[in-house]
Design an enzyme around this catalytic site. Structure first.
Site, PDB file in Angstrom:
ATOM      1  N   LYS A  22       7.777  22.417 -11.484  1.00 13.19           N
ATOM      2  CA  LYS A  22       7.902  23.065 -10.174  1.00 13.19           C
ATOM      3  C   LYS A  22       8.865  22.294  -9.277  1.00 13.19           C
ATOM      4  CE  LYS A  22       4.907  22.290  -6.750  1.00 13.19           C
ATOM      5  NZ  LYS A  22       5.423  22.189  -5.355  1.00 13.19           N
ATOM      6  N   ASN A  23       8.725  20.975  -9.258  1.00 12.67           N
ATOM      7  CA  ASN A  23       9.532  20.160  -8.351  1.00 12.67           C
ATOM      8  C   ASN A  23      10.983  20.056  -8.781  1.00 12.67           C
ATOM      9  OD1 ASN A  23       7.345  19.744  -6.693  1.00 12.67           O
ATOM     10  ND2 ASN A  23       6.795  17.772  -7.608  1.00 12.67           N
ATOM     11  N   ARG A  93       7.069  23.775   1.919  1.00 13.41           N
ATOM     12  CA  ARG A  93       7.942  22.773   2.499  1.00 13.41           C
ATOM     13  C   ARG A  93       9.305  22.718   1.815  1.00 13.41           C
ATOM     14  NH1 ARG A  93       7.904  18.830   5.875  1.00 13.41           N
ATOM     15  NH2 ARG A  93       9.347  17.110   5.577  1.00 13.41           N
ATOM     16  N   CYS A 117       1.735  21.836   2.080  1.00  9.74           N
ATOM     17  CA  CYS A 117       0.409  21.213   2.063  1.00  9.74           C
ATOM     18  C   CYS A 117       0.203  20.320   3.287  1.00  9.74           C
ATOM     19  CB  CYS A 117       0.231  20.377   0.796  1.00  9.74           C
ATOM     20  SG  CYS A 117      -0.028  21.359  -0.685  1.00  9.74           S
ATOM     21  N   ARG A 122       5.354  14.233   7.083  1.00 11.12           N
ATOM     22  CA  ARG A 122       6.529  14.389   6.218  1.00 11.12           C
ATOM     23  C   ARG A 122       7.732  14.911   7.007  1.00 11.12           C
ATOM     24  NH1 ARG A 122       4.793  17.243   0.695  1.00 11.12           N
ATOM     25  NH2 ARG A 122       4.159  18.947   2.022  1.00 11.12           N
ATOM     26  N   PRO A 123       8.226  14.133   7.979  1.00 12.04           N
ATOM     27  CA  PRO A 123       9.305  14.624   8.829  1.00 12.04           C
ATOM     28  C   PRO A 123      10.597  14.831   8.047  1.00 12.04           C
ATOM     29  CG  PRO A 123       8.970  12.279   9.178  1.00 12.04           C
ATOM     30  CD  PRO A 123       7.855  12.748   8.292  1.00 12.04           C
ATOM     31  N   VAL A 124      11.431  15.738   8.575  1.00 10.61           N
ATOM     32  CA  VAL A 124      12.724  16.005   7.930  1.00 10.61           C
ATOM     33  C   VAL A 124      13.837  15.195   8.590  1.00 10.61           C
ATOM     34  CG1 VAL A 124      12.066  18.302   7.149  1.00 10.61           C
ATOM     35  CG2 VAL A 124      13.122  18.016   9.407  1.00 10.61           C
ATOM     36  N   ASP A 125      13.464  14.194   9.381  1.00  8.23           N
ATOM     37  CA  ASP A 125      14.466  13.394  10.080  1.00  8.23           C
ATOM     38  C   ASP A 125      15.491  12.794   9.129  1.00  8.23           C
ATOM     39  OD1 ASP A 125      12.687  13.946  12.053  1.00  8.23           O
ATOM     40  OD2 ASP A 125      12.411  11.901  12.762  1.00  8.23           O
ATOM     41  N   LEU A 126      15.035  12.331   7.952  1.00  7.03           N
ATOM     42  CA  LEU A 126      15.958  11.712   7.006  1.00  7.03           C
ATOM     43  C   LEU A 126      17.026  12.699   6.555  1.00  7.03           C
ATOM     44  CD1 LEU A 126      13.517   9.655   4.745  1.00  7.03           C
ATOM     45  CD2 LEU A 126      14.977   8.794   6.567  1.00  7.03           C
ATOM     46  N   ASP A 306       1.823  12.309  -6.391  1.00  9.43           N
ATOM     47  CA  ASP A 306       1.265  13.589  -6.829  1.00  9.43           C
ATOM     48  C   ASP A 306       0.227  13.434  -7.935  1.00  9.43           C
ATOM     49  OD1 ASP A 306       2.634  15.105  -5.024  1.00  9.43           O
ATOM     50  OD2 ASP A 306       4.108  15.885  -6.426  1.00  9.43           O
ATOM     51  N   ILE A 328       2.747   6.692   0.247  1.00  9.84           N
ATOM     52  CA  ILE A 328       3.791   7.694   0.485  1.00  9.84           C
ATOM     53  C   ILE A 328       3.427   8.612   1.652  1.00  9.84           C
ATOM     54  CG2 ILE A 328       5.210   9.484  -0.555  1.00  9.84           C
ATOM     55  CD1 ILE A 328       5.525   6.759  -1.891  1.00  9.84           C
ATOM     56  N   ARG A 398       0.092  27.455  -6.444  1.00  5.70           N
ATOM     57  CA  ARG A 398       1.416  27.017  -6.001  1.00  5.70           C
ATOM     58  C   ARG A 398       2.056  26.081  -7.013  1.00  5.70           C
ATOM     59  NH1 ARG A 398       1.313  23.704  -1.520  1.00  5.70           N
ATOM     60  NH2 ARG A 398       3.572  23.860  -1.704  1.00  5.70           N
TER      61      ARG A 398
END
Length: 419
Positions: A22-23, A93, A117, A122-126, A306, A328, A398
């Site tokens: 999936k990933n 996400r 989830c 889990r910010p998207v700043d990076l 995970d 993490i 999912r």
């Protein structure tokens, strides 16, 4: 809402085929935005997240032909809508992975801040700061990321302050069409990123350093279509390895690759689980009893976050104590209270949990809170006495393809209850 019923106590024996990852599938599908295609992907898992990404790409204007029987997806066409709307993005996400490709190819993208989830912020700043280094102008407005690069992106050296799989994937895709050379330093090294890079090279990208934490990308003017087979799902393989171990069984994980599991294999072996390479995949069995073993989540090749919940379920029935530390995500112990309902002895504070093994767990009604927590409760149910009902299993759909059918085929007493 569907539920899963398990009557535990049966050792698992037989063969479980491992589906495509999936990933890996989700960023590979997003990569179709970089070219008119067609991009043909094989070994595609039939999952809710894959369907969601397909819906998002259709919204952008691509054709998406998903042949579930042949396990392929063919994607083609250029985006004619540069907005990724909240109604789709909130479900998953990984939808944020369309940001880099849209921006690189079309000079603009408007993407809703993502959902997924509930395991932390889990910010998207990076992602955003790195894209700004490639010349993007980014604004956050009304819950959307609005990125512009009307003159195109320009290569740069991007040093990630922390390892991020998603940010590495977004920047890798964006850099393939950026002018000049881009170097990604402290890049994530997960097998799914190597798989994405290999597919991009088949599309005409120029990438060096695949599999390392330093990726060098020389931008090209355009990419073409390609055909690519998705790697097997290492998290699914690790999950079913824990299933074999927690039931005292012996299972062949068909298609699984030892090198993709990293520290998970070493940790399982320390706990008393035998993992052996075979031509067809991996043979997993429990030698005797289980021993309490510590685990700390880390970026690949460390112990995968995970796999944390699944390993915790295994340690619940191990002899002695184990400490499990999550580095993490800050909110990934939501399965602990549910495991405790089944008789597990767990004390947790902050980022660490102490698990003291018990001789057996007891079946109980439990509720899933996220994808990996869901499957940890299934594993606990396989080892428990009596009946376990896992509620809210839409999380499972999912990321796990036909989980109840795969487990039933190797001897589990498990079934899905509709409604």
């Amino acid at each position: 809402m569907d539920r899963i019923r398990i009557r535990g106590g049966r050792p698992l024996t037989g063969t479980i085929p491992v589906s495509g990852a999936k990933n890996a599938a989700l960023p590979l599908m997003a990569a179709a935005l970089l070219s008119d295609g067609p991009l043909r992907l094989g070994n595609v898992p039939d999952l809710a997240d894959v369907a969601t990404m397909g819906a998002l790409l259709r919204h952008h204007g691509l054709s998406v032909d998903h042949d579930k029987r042949e396990r392929t997806i063919t994607l083609a066409g250029a985006a004619n809508d540069l907005e990724a709307p909240y109604d789709i993005v909130r479900r998953m996400r990984a939808s944020v992975l369309v940001l880099g490709p849209l921006l690189a190819r079309h000079g603009e993208a408007k993407v809703s801040l993502p959902g997924g989830c509930a395991i932390g912020t889990r910010p998207v700043d990076l992602h955003l700061k790195a894209l700004e280094q490639l010349g993007a102008a980014i604004e956050l407005e009304s819950g959307y990321i609005h990125a512009k690069a009307p003159r195109g992106l320009r290569g740069a050296t991007v040093i990630f302050p922390q390892v991020s799989v998603g940010a590495t994937e977004n920047l890798l895709m964006a850099a393939t069409l950026a002018e000049g050379e881009t170097i990604l330093v402290n890049a994530a090294r997960e097998p799914e990123i190597a798989d994405l890079a290999m597919c991009l090279m088949r599309m005409g990208a120029r990438i060096e350093g695949i599999g390392t934490d330093r990726l060098r990308i020389e931008g090209v003017r355009a990419l073409t279509g390609a055909t690519h087979r998705i790697v097997p799902d290492r998290i699914e393989a690790g999950t079913y390895a824990c299933a074999a171990a927690v039931t005292g069984g012996s299972v062949l994980l068909e298609g699984a690759r030892m090198e993709h599991l990293g520290a998970v294999v070493r940790t399982l072996r320390d706990a008393g689980v035998e993992v052996a390479e075979r031509p067809e995949g991996l043979r997993v069995s429990r030698r005797n009893g289980l021993s309490g073993t510590d685990a700390m989540t880390e970026p690949f090749p460390g112990f995968a976050t995970d796999m944390q919940a699944q390993f915790m379920a295994l340690m619940c029935v191990a002899e002695g104590a184990s400490m499990i530390t999550e580095t993490i995500f800050e909110n990934r112990f939501m399965h602990v209270p549910e495991l405790m309902r089944m008789g597990a002895r767990i004390n947790y504070h902050g980022a660490s949990a102490i698990v003291r093994g018990v001789p057996r767990l007891s079946g109980a009604p439990v509720m899933a809170t996220d994808l990996r927590a869901s499957v940890s409760l299934v594993l606990a149910g396989l080892a428990a006495e009596g009946e376990t009902i896992v509620n809210r299993v839409y999380h499972l759909d999912r990321g796990y393809e036909r989980v109840e059918a795969k487990l039933a085929a190797v001897g589990a007493n498990i079934e899905r209850l509709s409604g």
